[in-house]
Motif scaffolding. Sequence first.
Motif, PDB file in Angstrom:
ATOM      1  N   TYR A   2      -0.818  52.091  -2.022  1.00 56.18           N
ATOM      2  CA  TYR A   2      -1.557  50.845  -1.847  1.00 56.18           C
ATOM      3  C   TYR A   2      -1.872  50.246  -3.216  1.00 56.18           C
ATOM      4  CZ  TYR A   2      -2.262  52.348   2.983  1.00 56.18           C
ATOM      5  OH  TYR A   2      -2.061  52.746   4.275  1.00 56.18           O
ATOM      6  N   GLU A  67      -5.347  40.776  -3.246  1.00 59.52           N
ATOM      7  CA  GLU A  67      -4.513  41.019  -2.072  1.00 59.52           C
ATOM      8  C   GLU A  67      -4.180  42.495  -1.986  1.00 59.52           C
ATOM      9  OE1 GLU A  67      -1.214  38.406  -2.738  1.00 59.52           O
ATOM     10  OE2 GLU A  67      -2.249  36.703  -1.801  1.00 59.52           O
ATOM     11  N   PHE A  69      -1.851  45.389  -0.843  1.00 58.39           N
ATOM     12  CA  PHE A  69      -0.447  45.629  -0.490  1.00 58.39           C
ATOM     13  C   PHE A  69      -0.250  47.099  -0.128  1.00 58.39           C
ATOM     14  CE2 PHE A  69      -0.193  41.833  -3.034  1.00 58.39           C
ATOM     15  CZ  PHE A  69       0.852  41.103  -2.477  1.00 58.39           C
ATOM     16  N   ARG A  70       0.634  47.361   0.807  1.00 62.44           N
ATOM     17  CA  ARG A  70       1.102  48.710   1.087  1.00 62.44           C
ATOM     18  C   ARG A  70       2.593  48.718   0.868  1.00 62.44           C
ATOM     19  NH1 ARG A  70       0.004  50.838   6.901  1.00 62.44           N
ATOM     20  NH2 ARG A  70       1.584  49.261   7.374  1.00 62.44           N
ATOM     21  N   ASP A  71       3.019  49.494  -0.140  1.00 60.47           N
ATOM     22  CA  ASP A  71       4.452  49.545  -0.487  1.00 60.47           C
ATOM     23  C   ASP A  71       5.030  48.137  -0.634  1.00 60.47           C
ATOM     24  OD1 ASP A  71       4.349  52.317  -0.374  1.00 60.47           O
ATOM     25  OD2 ASP A  71       4.846  52.346   1.759  1.00 60.47           O
ATOM     26  N   ASP A  72       4.285  47.300  -1.384  1.00 55.56           N
ATOM     27  CA  ASP A  72       4.683  45.924  -1.700  1.00 55.56           C
ATOM     28  C   ASP A  72       4.682  44.984  -0.496  1.00 55.56           C
ATOM     29  OD1 ASP A  72       5.037  46.466  -4.427  1.00 55.56           O
ATOM     30  OD2 ASP A  72       7.058  47.247  -4.056  1.00 55.56           O
ATOM     31  N   LYS A  73       4.121  45.426   0.625  1.00 56.94           N
ATOM     32  CA  LYS A  73       3.985  44.547   1.783  1.00 56.94           C
ATOM     33  C   LYS A  73       2.528  44.090   1.886  1.00 56.94           C
ATOM     34  CE  LYS A  73       4.507  44.294   6.807  1.00 56.94           C
ATOM     35  NZ  LYS A  73       4.862  45.031   8.062  1.00 56.94           N
ATOM     36  N   PHE A  74       2.312  42.790   1.874  1.00 58.60           N
ATOM     37  CA  PHE A  74       0.954  42.250   1.926  1.00 58.60           C
ATOM     38  C   PHE A  74       0.291  42.578   3.260  1.00 58.60           C
ATOM     39  CE2 PHE A  74      -1.760  38.727   3.418  1.00 58.60           C
ATOM     40  CZ  PHE A  74      -2.793  38.847   2.503  1.00 58.60           C
ATOM     41  N   LEU A  75      -0.986  43.038   3.179  1.00 58.38           N
ATOM     42  CA  LEU A  75      -1.743  43.363   4.383  1.00 58.38           C
ATOM     43  C   LEU A  75      -2.888  42.389   4.636  1.00 58.38           C
ATOM     44  CD1 LEU A  75      -2.008  47.260   4.042  1.00 58.38           C
ATOM     45  CD2 LEU A  75      -0.395  45.939   5.432  1.00 58.38           C
TER      46      LEU A  75
END
Length: 268
Positions: A2, A67, A69-75
């Motif tokens: 994260y 922001e 992120f989890r593994d470069d994916k925005f949450l």
Amino acid sequence: MYRINKYHFNEFKCQASLHKSNYAVLINVSDTGIKYSPDFDFSEEYYILKELSHPQIPITSDFGEGELFRDDKFLIKQNFIVLQHVHGYDLVDYFAEKDIENAGTLDEVIKSFISVCDPLQHVHNKHYIHCDLKPGHLILNQKTGLVHLIDFELAIKRGGIIKGISKEYASPEQLQMLNYLKDLPRKVHYETISSTIRLDGRTDLYSLGLIFYQIVTKKLWQVEKASPCKINSHIPQKLEEVLHSLLEVNPSQRIASAEEVKRVLMSV
């Protein structure tokens, strides 16, 4: 993994015993943690901690909105505060499995509460009240024997209005103020509350007494309302007197300061 801004951590979890917010230890900055929440603004805690300077109170270095992120994916967007990670044990948990009737253990408890008094007095000298002393906010470093005071989310200026409450460890005056606040906005004005119920350092001392009582009796004062020595006959008379003074319903009858608590405990 994260990430919030430049801060990386491995687990998304909420340690409810420590904070209302999510909390994680950073993996890219030594001995540093991050609290984060989509709803709670940490700016007040940040600026309060910046006014405090004590080795038993965490240092803060950053706050804001970022922001997640989890593994470069925005949450989701998060408010956050970055601060020193305190290594140690919840004070109540630490003593929970120990034989509290053992003289050595009781002496260790007293030394721990002597240690608590130093950061607490520093907070009060700066005209702040922690307002949320409870298990999980007093962290014992077993190596140094020092107890650290953490989590200033609900801290207020002396004479101010509470921002929240942990009912199990709240003082009578905090509970009274909560009842007044429940009448807002129809019946009671903030100015009336702060002039009628004035909170000061003795508010924290009552909460400290509740925690102290819980450790030396393994009971809750709010449930038992029994003299400590009736539950644990090994409690010295002087300590009994300190506990009764801390747990006075009327603030004017309590020990006046953390400094005074320390002085008396050192003579137990």
